[in-house]
Motif scaffolding. Structure first.
Motif, PDB file in Angstrom:
ATOM      1  N   LEU A  31       0.811  -1.230  -0.024  1.00 27.56           N
ATOM      2  CA  LEU A  31      -0.133   0.046   0.081  1.00 27.56           C
ATOM      3  C   LEU A  31       0.875   1.232   0.113  1.00 27.56           C
ATOM      4  O   LEU A  31       1.734   1.645   1.006  1.00 27.56           O
ATOM      5  CB  LEU A  31      -1.011   0.094   1.076  1.00 27.56           C
ATOM      6  N   LYS A  32       0.861   1.928  -1.204  1.00 24.22           N
ATOM      7  CA  LYS A  32       1.794   2.897  -1.196  1.00 24.22           C
ATOM      8  C   LYS A  32       1.625   4.347  -0.286  1.00 24.22           C
ATOM      9  O   LYS A  32       2.459   5.010  -0.140  1.00 24.22           O
ATOM     10  CB  LYS A  32       1.808   3.341  -2.683  1.00 24.22           C
ATOM     11  N   ASN A  33       0.197   4.631  -0.425  1.00 17.97           N
ATOM     12  CA  ASN A  33      -0.044   5.839   0.118  1.00 17.97           C
ATOM     13  C   ASN A  33      -1.235   5.844   1.331  1.00 17.97           C
ATOM     14  O   ASN A  33      -1.804   4.591   1.484  1.00 17.97           O
ATOM     15  CB  ASN A  33      -0.959   6.762  -0.907  1.00 17.97           C
ATOM     16  N   THR A  34      -1.164   6.651   2.125  1.00 13.06           N
ATOM     17  CA  THR A  34      -2.031   6.761   3.364  1.00 13.06           C
ATOM     18  C   THR A  34      -3.570   6.733   2.775  1.00 13.06           C
ATOM     19  O   THR A  34      -3.910   7.300   1.574  1.00 13.06           O
ATOM     20  CB  THR A  34      -2.135   8.106   4.133  1.00 13.06           C
ATOM     21  N   GLY A  35      -4.289   5.584   3.045  1.00  8.64           N
ATOM     22  CA  GLY A  35      -5.872   5.468   2.379  1.00  8.64           C
ATOM     23  C   GLY A  35      -5.721   4.449   1.495  1.00  8.64           C
ATOM     24  O   GLY A  35      -6.870   3.911   1.110  1.00  8.64           O
ATOM     25  N   ASP A  36      -4.904   4.133   0.949  1.00  8.90           N
ATOM     26  CA  ASP A  36      -4.713   3.114  -0.130  1.00  8.90           C
ATOM     27  C   ASP A  36      -5.313   1.840   0.860  1.00  8.90           C
ATOM     28  O   ASP A  36      -5.037   1.492   2.156  1.00  8.90           O
ATOM     29  CB  ASP A  36      -3.358   2.469  -0.459  1.00  8.90           C
ATOM     30  N   PHE A  37      -5.956   0.829   0.115  1.00  9.65           N
ATOM     31  CA  PHE A  37      -6.327  -0.695   0.777  1.00  9.65           C
ATOM     32  C   PHE A  37      -6.104  -1.708   0.037  1.00  9.65           C
ATOM     33  O   PHE A  37      -6.253  -1.676  -1.224  1.00  9.65           O
ATOM     34  CB  PHE A  37      -7.853  -0.330   1.160  1.00  9.65           C
ATOM     35  N   ALA A  38      -6.345  -2.977   0.761  1.00 11.67           N
ATOM     36  CA  ALA A  38      -6.378  -4.164   0.068  1.00 11.67           C
ATOM     37  C   ALA A  38      -7.791  -4.737   0.317  1.00 11.67           C
ATOM     38  O   ALA A  38      -8.152  -4.506   1.780  1.00 11.67           O
ATOM     39  CB  ALA A  38      -5.098  -5.053   0.418  1.00 11.67           C
ATOM     40  N   GLU A  39      -8.197  -5.412  -0.400  1.00  5.83           N
ATOM     41  CA  GLU A  39      -9.497  -6.419   0.054  1.00  5.83           C
ATOM     42  C   GLU A  39      -9.383  -7.688  -0.045  1.00  5.83           C
ATOM     43  O   GLU A  39      -8.679  -8.134  -1.207  1.00  5.83           O
ATOM     44  CB  GLU A  39     -10.652  -5.490  -0.738  1.00  5.83           C
ATOM     45  N   VAL A  40      -9.841  -8.544   0.749  1.00  6.99           N
ATOM     46  CA  VAL A  40      -9.859  -9.768   0.952  1.00  6.99           C
ATOM     47  C   VAL A  40     -11.346 -10.532   0.847  1.00  6.99           C
ATOM     48  O   VAL A  40     -12.308  -9.866   1.728  1.00  6.99           O
ATOM     49  CB  VAL A  40      -9.142 -10.535   2.094  1.00  6.99           C
ATOM     50  N   GLY A  41     -11.645 -11.307   0.178  1.00  4.97           N
ATOM     51  CA  GLY A  41     -13.013 -12.021   0.288  1.00  4.97           C
ATOM     52  C   GLY A  41     -13.867 -11.994  -1.112  1.00  4.97           C
ATOM     53  O   GLY A  41     -13.346 -11.523  -1.949  1.00  4.97           O
ATOM     54  N   PRO A  42     -14.993 -12.665  -0.816  1.00  5.70           N
ATOM     55  CA  PRO A  42     -15.646 -13.227   0.282  1.00  5.70           C
ATOM     56  C   PRO A  42     -14.821 -14.338   0.537  1.00  5.70           C
ATOM     57  O   PRO A  42     -14.340 -15.332  -0.132  1.00  5.70           O
ATOM     58  CB  PRO A  42     -16.814 -13.489  -0.103  1.00  5.70           C
ATOM     59  N   THR A  43     -14.855 -14.742   1.928  1.00  6.23           N
ATOM     60  CA  THR A  43     -14.161 -15.803   2.331  1.00  6.23           C
ATOM     61  C   THR A  43     -14.960 -16.250   3.863  1.00  6.23           C
ATOM     62  O   THR A  43     -15.468 -15.289   4.358  1.00  6.23           O
ATOM     63  CB  THR A  43     -12.602 -15.452   2.745  1.00  6.23           C
ATOM     64  N   THR A  44     -14.977 -17.384   4.022  1.00  5.14           N
ATOM     65  CA  THR A  44     -15.407 -17.779   5.318  1.00  5.14           C
ATOM     66  C   THR A  44     -14.024 -18.477   6.110  1.00  5.14           C
ATOM     67  O   THR A  44     -14.413 -19.022   7.269  1.00  5.14           O
ATOM     68  CB  THR A  44     -16.208 -19.143   5.033  1.00  5.14           C
TER      69      THR A  44
END
Length: 125
Positions: free
Chosen positions: A36-49
């Motif tokens: 994540l390069k910058n403040t506020g960048d995000f990674a998302e996982v899912g859907p997962t159980t």
């Protein structure tokens, strides 16, 4: 899971950089960005159980979204929680569930190695 069913509630997790650049590691590994390069960048996982652990070299905010019955995941409304840093975890929590509801759900998070019990019954985390 909801009572009398083996159908687990799926989640989406969003891991947000509080400060950049931030490097993420997942155990087990997740198919998402790890840088994540910058403040506020995000990674998302899912859907997962499946459960997983996320660690970062800088501060992060983890948001968990539990899907609703409209997602095909059994009974229940969608919900969202923001995880808290381990330094804010408490020894005990009081949970309330309306006894007239058909089913109640709790999304539990804990530090690695923590023993978790609900009504004195151990929970596999």
């Amino acid at each position: 899971q909801y009572p009398d069913s083996d159908q687990a509630k799926a989640i989406f997790a969003r891991v947000i950089a509080v400060e950049g650049p931030t490097t993420l590691t997942f155990d087990p590994d997740q198919q998402t960005t790890k840088s994540l390069k910058n403040t506020g960048d995000f990674a998302e996982v899912g859907p997962t159980t499946a459960g997983f652990v996320v660690q970062a070299d800088r501060r992060i905010l983890v948001s968990l979204y539990v899907v609703s019955e409209d997602f095909g995941a059994g009974l229940g409304d969608a919900s969202m929680i923001l995880s808290t840093p381990a330094t804010f975890h408490r020894r005990e929590y009081l949970l309330y569930s309306d006894p007239t509801w058909t089913a109640s759900f709790a999304l539990l998070t804990a530090s690695i190695g923590t023993v978790v019990a609900v009504d004195q019954a151990l929970v596999d985390v």
